[in-house]
Scaffold this motif. Structure first.
Motif, PDB file in Angstrom:
ATOM      1  N   PHE A   1      22.086  47.406 -11.019  1.00  0.00           N
ATOM      2  CA  PHE A   1      22.915  46.890 -12.101  1.00  0.00           C
ATOM      3  C   PHE A   1      24.372  47.151 -11.743  1.00  0.00           C
ATOM      4  O   PHE A   1      24.691  48.166 -11.111  1.00  0.00           O
ATOM      5  CB  PHE A   1      22.552  47.570 -13.420  1.00  0.00           C
ATOM      6  N   TYR A   2      25.255  46.257 -12.151  1.00  0.00           N
ATOM      7  CA  TYR A   2      26.646  46.344 -11.678  1.00  0.00           C
ATOM      8  C   TYR A   2      27.350  47.626 -12.132  1.00  0.00           C
ATOM      9  O   TYR A   2      28.365  48.015 -11.547  1.00  0.00           O
ATOM     10  CB  TYR A   2      27.430  45.109 -12.129  1.00  0.00           C
ATOM     11  N   LEU A   3      26.822  48.308 -13.153  1.00  0.00           N
ATOM     12  CA  LEU A   3      27.428  49.552 -13.627  1.00  0.00           C
ATOM     13  C   LEU A   3      26.862  50.784 -12.934  1.00  0.00           C
ATOM     14  O   LEU A   3      27.200  51.914 -13.316  1.00  0.00           O
ATOM     15  CB  LEU A   3      27.220  49.686 -15.142  1.00  0.00           C
ATOM     16  N   ASP A   4      26.015  50.599 -11.946  1.00  0.00           N
ATOM     17  CA  ASP A   4      25.434  51.738 -11.228  1.00  0.00           C
ATOM     18  C   ASP A   4      26.556  52.618 -10.675  1.00  0.00           C
ATOM     19  O   ASP A   4      27.516  52.123 -10.072  1.00  0.00           O
ATOM     20  CB  ASP A   4      24.554  51.234 -10.078  1.00  0.00           C
ATOM     21  N   PRO A   5      26.470  53.936 -10.862  1.00  0.00           N
ATOM     22  CA  PRO A   5      27.565  54.821 -10.429  1.00  0.00           C
ATOM     23  C   PRO A   5      27.786  54.856  -8.920  1.00  0.00           C
ATOM     24  O   PRO A   5      28.834  55.330  -8.468  1.00  0.00           O
ATOM     25  CB  PRO A   5      27.130  56.200 -10.955  1.00  0.00           C
ATOM     26  N   PHE A   6      26.841  54.356  -8.130  1.00  0.00           N
ATOM     27  CA  PHE A   6      27.008  54.362  -6.676  1.00  0.00           C
ATOM     28  C   PHE A   6      27.567  53.041  -6.144  1.00  0.00           C
ATOM     29  O   PHE A   6      27.702  52.871  -4.930  1.00  0.00           O
ATOM     30  CB  PHE A   6      25.675  54.664  -5.986  1.00  0.00           C
ATOM     31  N   LEU A   7      27.903  52.111  -7.036  1.00  0.00           N
ATOM     32  CA  LEU A   7      28.415  50.807  -6.631  1.00  0.00           C
ATOM     33  C   LEU A   7      29.901  50.726  -6.972  1.00  0.00           C
ATOM     34  O   LEU A   7      30.309  51.071  -8.085  1.00  0.00           O
ATOM     35  CB  LEU A   7      27.637  49.708  -7.365  1.00  0.00           C
ATOM     36  N   HIS A   8      30.723  50.265  -6.014  1.00  0.00           N
ATOM     37  CA  HIS A   8      32.172  50.286  -6.194  1.00  0.00           C
ATOM     38  C   HIS A   8      32.812  49.023  -5.643  1.00  0.00           C
ATOM     39  O   HIS A   8      32.196  48.285  -4.860  1.00  0.00           O
ATOM     40  CB  HIS A   8      32.781  51.497  -5.474  1.00  0.00           C
ATOM     41  N   GLN A   9      34.074  48.808  -6.019  1.00  0.00           N
ATOM     42  CA  GLN A   9      34.825  47.705  -5.442  1.00  0.00           C
ATOM     43  C   GLN A   9      35.200  48.041  -3.997  1.00  0.00           C
ATOM     44  O   GLN A   9      35.253  49.207  -3.606  1.00  0.00           O
ATOM     45  CB  GLN A   9      36.082  47.400  -6.276  1.00  0.00           C
ATOM     46  N   VAL A  10      35.472  47.004  -3.220  1.00  0.00           N
ATOM     47  CA  VAL A  10      35.865  47.209  -1.821  1.00  0.00           C
ATOM     48  C   VAL A  10      37.164  48.009  -1.775  1.00  0.00           C
ATOM     49  O   VAL A  10      38.116  47.706  -2.507  1.00  0.00           O
ATOM     50  CB  VAL A  10      36.031  45.845  -1.104  1.00  0.00           C
ATOM     51  N   GLY A  11      37.212  49.013  -0.934  1.00  0.00           N
ATOM     52  CA  GLY A  11      38.378  49.888  -0.820  1.00  0.00           C
ATOM     53  C   GLY A  11      38.161  51.248  -1.455  1.00  0.00           C
ATOM     54  O   GLY A  11      38.967  52.160  -1.262  1.00  0.00           O
TER      55      GLY A  11
END
Length: 831
Positions: free
Chosen positions: A210-220
């Motif tokens: 899910f896009y709110l997963d704490p291990f997923l981030h924007q590039v950079g």
């Protein structure tokens, strides 16, 4: 039924819940889904907003409600008067936090509409802003980042900007705090299918998050936090180091084209500081196989936010147990003895001698200490889930699958789920109530994703249906859903959320006039509001509550059902009603976009001949704008009751889309016979229109037939009474007859002179008047809908278009004649 062929049934949640006697888990229990529908603003927050009449000045406004990227605002000073409420788009409107005008030397000025109510501007502002909550400045500035992107994505909300091809960074949850670039392959309502950059068409290592997963981030993100940006060990050997560096270089060159706005991640859970130490023991659920609770060890502490957990494995030949990175709020980690205290089985680690596991002996044997209770966040049981509730859940063994799930057990903030319909049988899964892999009933259908149906979902082909379908069939809700899902959305479709649209909160205004169909006592027992959420689901719940609050639910269902000849503007939903032991169902159209919700609620109220404000997205706080409390039932329904499109009736041989099912003791669906209940069309002759094969004397339609007979008799008496009072009127100096249509056309611009009061005109008088104008072909509509003089004077352009399905040109022409009658009425008879 022996030998009858069977086919797989298209799964329907409503029927499934009815057959199983189960209830759906409440939508509010799925916090991540709710978050995806919110924009960060909340009712009651105050803003400084540009005044429409003078864009160089600003005034304080309060947020009344939110809907995706839309805010309903009211300038301070209007009090409870909602007539001046207005919607604005947070991405384009001139909105600022409280204090912005003073800091930027802009003018705060009372709008003209409330100038007389605020004699002292400074004193008023001090009073209304004392203790007020301003919309956060960072939130208002953050949304401005989307303007550039939305310039190229009209009609989409921020979540839809995570389009296939977008790039993100994903932390490695297995080995260390490394991260690597992933590409979005698919976005299903915020649930993303991700592929590691550099693997191209190889989907072996794809992940769903899910896009709110704490291990997923924007590039950079990795560079910003000084983490290593390199592919995980599992795929590193698939390419050379030079290839990976070339891929990284390409990603940086294309970063602007494929990046996702940073503000999308503003609602991600904040990771707190943990207090775990290396070597501590605890109980844990393996996220890759969340079926049992077993002993585990803190293998490594990276920093104050992340640590590595390893599932204990005592087998000598093992290389290593299952490892994964955790943080303070990671699901599935518990203090030692948690299972014992909650009456749950703790599975001993592989290689443990015997089945009677004892923590004291185990800790002594390992020479380790248990992680203290203070290391773990407190668990809550206030979540809304209960045993036997149904929901939709991801299959942990095959994340491509989303299955029907049943809550079999609850402990603190954890659920035990039994999945149905999975390709391979799966044991009960242990998930947190805050898991982003569980979804409310209807989530898959809302987002156009395949839900795995139960294996036994088979039904006999339509061998038992007693009558044939009409030639002009109503489209099934699924057909309509698929058609709408695939069509391109335009800029008028507001607030796209998860492929659908967000509905504002719908209020039941209990003080308003409830009309002839709805039981006022039952209306008073309805909740104050429903929603916000998905438009189709919220409106379906509202209509179901109204049906159940009726004197005769089947009659209200009939009034709401979609007309066969009506144009489709929304989404067809099957609603049900039960009355005197019989079950009824009908296809009802609901709108799918937030900008049409208010109109839909008002039209539905008018269909039910109640106050147009009885329910809708605005709350009646004190006095209804329709002034319905001072009107008698007769006068009130006289107008609103005439505004319905179609007569109550059934054309010869025609059928509606409403069915009645005879109630049987056995609830098995294949034992239930379906009959169609039709709307009756009144005719002068008594004709038996029962189709061949229809049940006779079943009593299924007796109540509604009686209603219609009474209504027909009442209307006939009313017509006879009016005919006896028929008065002649003239439009010129000729007293006894109206002029010819030719004469009317010649004097269209001339003042109309009436010899009788339009309030006393019968339906025949109105028809005679219309036939003398260039709108003569429309007279038949007025006759069919029995529009008399009182109703004529209340018609406006919107109501004419709404009730008569007229195009703008003919509607304007008709309203021109109506306005001439109104003007003559005011001048001659209003006093």
């Amino acid at each position: 039924d022996a030998g009858s062929s069977v086919e797989e049934m298209e799964f329907n949640w409503d029927e499934y819940l009815e057959d199983t006697g189960a209830t759906a888990a409440p939508h509010g229990s799925f916090k991540h889904v709710d978050t995806s529908l919110q924009n960060g603003f909340a009712p009651g927050m105050k803003l400084e907003v540009a005044v429409k009449s003078d864009q160089n000045t600003y005034w304080v406004a309060t947020i009344i409600t939110t809907c995706g990227q839309l805010l309903l605002l009211r300038y301070d000073g209007y009090g409870e008067d909602r007539k001046a409420d207005f919607w604005c788009d947070i991405l384009t409107a001139d909105l600022h936090p409280i204090g912005w005008c003073q800091q930027n030397k802009k003018i705060l000025k009372v709008p003209e509409g409330i100038k007389d109510k605020i004699p002292d501007q400074e004193e008023f502002l001090q009073r209304v802003l004392k203790g007020a909550c301003s919309a956060p400045a960072n939130l208002l500035e953050g949304v401005k980042e989307f303007v550039f992107f939305l310039h190229f994505h009209r009609g989409k909300n921020p979540l839809d900007l995570i389009a296939p091809g977008s790039r993100l960074e994903l932390q490695n949850t297995r080995d260390s705090l490394e991260a690597w670039i992933v590409t979005v392959v698919e976005n299903v309502g915020g649930r993303l299918k991700l592929r590691y950059e550099g693997l191209e068409e190889l989907d072996t290592f794809d992940q769903w998050l899910f896009y709110l997963d704490p291990f997923l981030h924007q590039v950079g993100w990795a560079a910003q936090h000084r983490y290593s940006l390199q592919p995980p060990l599992a795929i590193r050997s698939l390419r050379s180091e030079a290839d990976w560096q070339e891929i990284l270089k390409k990603v940086k060159e294309e970063e602007e084209e494929s990046s996702v706005p940073t503000d999308l991640f503003k609602d991600k859970p904040v990771i707190g500081v943990h207090s775990f130490s290396e070597g501590m023991k605890l109980e844990a659920v393996d996220p890759m196989a969340p079926f049992v609770i077993s002993p585990a060890t803190v293998l490594k502490v990276y920093n104050d936010k992340y640590f590595l957990i390893e599932m204990d494995d005592l087998r000598g030949e093992r290389a290593a147990g299952q490892r994964y990175v955790c943080h303070l709020n990671s699901a599935g980690i518990f203090p030692v003895q948690w299972s014992l205290k909650n009456g749950l089985h703790l599975s001993p680690p592989p290689g443990y001698p015997g089945q009677d596991f004892d923590w004291a002996d185990y800790l002594k044997q390992c020479g380790a200490e248990a992680a203290p209770q203070s290391c773990f966040p407190s668990l809550t049981s206030d979540h809304g889930f209960k045993e036997n509730m149904k929901l939709e859940a991801v299959n942990p063994v095959d994340p491509e699958e989303v299955c029907i799930a049943t809550v079999t057990k609850l402990k603190d903030s954890y659920l035990w789920l039994q999945l149905e319909g999975s390709k391979k049988p799966v044991p009960e899964c242990i998930v947190s109530v805050e898991s982003m892999n569980i979804f409310p009933v209807g989530w898959c259908e809302t987002n156009g994703y395949q839900l795995r149906p139960p294996r036994k979902a088979i039904v006999n082909k339509q061998k038992k249906i007693a009558v044939v379908q009409p030639e002009k069939q109503i489209l099934s809700s699924r057909t309509v859903h698929d058609g709408l899902k695939n069509q391109e959305l335009n800029s008028s479709d507001s607030v796209v959320i998860n492929g659908k649209y967000c509905c504002p909160k719908i209020y039941f205004n209990h003080r308003c006039f409830s009309g002839p169909y709805l039981n006022k006592g039952r209306i008073a027992e309805l909740p104050q509001s429903v929603g916000p959420g998905n438009c189709v689901l919220v409106l379906k719940e509202v209509l179901t509550l109204l049906i159940n609050a009726a004197y005769k639910p089947s009659r209200v269902l009939r009034e709401l059902q979609l007309d066969e000849e009506a144009a489709w503007h929304g989404h067809g939903e099957t609603l049900k009603a039960k009355y005197k032991g019989k079950s009824y169902r009908a296809t009802v159209e609901v709108v799918r976009t937030a900008d049409r919700v208010a109109e839909f609620c008002r039209k539905t109220c008018i269909k039910l001949e109640c106050c147009p404000n009885l329910f809708g997205p605005q709350m009646v706080l004190d006095k209804c704008s329709e002034n319905c409390s001072v009107l008698t039932k007769t006068k009130y329904t006289h107008y609103y009751g005439k505004r319905k499109n179609k007569r109550i009736g059934r054309p010869p041989g025609g059928h509606s889309n409403m069915e009645v099912a005879m109630k049987k003791p056995n609830k098995r669906r294949k034992r239930r016979k379906h009959f169609f209940v039709h709307k009756k069309k009144r005719s002068s002759a008594s004709v038996d229109n029962t189709p061949a094969g229809s049940p006779q004397g079943s009593g299924a339609e007796d109540e509604d037939d009686q209603d219609e007979s009474e209504l027909s008799h009442s209307l006939a008496q009313d017509r006879d009474k009016r005919k006896r009072k028929l008065r002649t009127f003239s439009f010129s100096d000729d007293e006894n007859k109206p002029p010819s249509p030719k004469d009317i056309k010649m004097e269209v611009a001339e003042k109309l002179q009436l010899d009788s009061n339009p309030l006393e005109w019968s339906v025949a008088d109105v028809v005679r008047f219309l036939k003398s104008t260039d709108c003569a072909p429309l007279a038949r509509i007025f006759l069919d809908q029995e529009i008399d003089g009182q109703a004529l004077l209340l018609l406006t352009l919107p109501t004419v278009q709404e009730c008569m399905d007229l195009k703008l040109g003919p509607a304007i022409k008709l309203c021109h004649h109506i306005e001439r009658v109104k003007l003559a009425f005011y001048q001659q008879f209003a006093n």
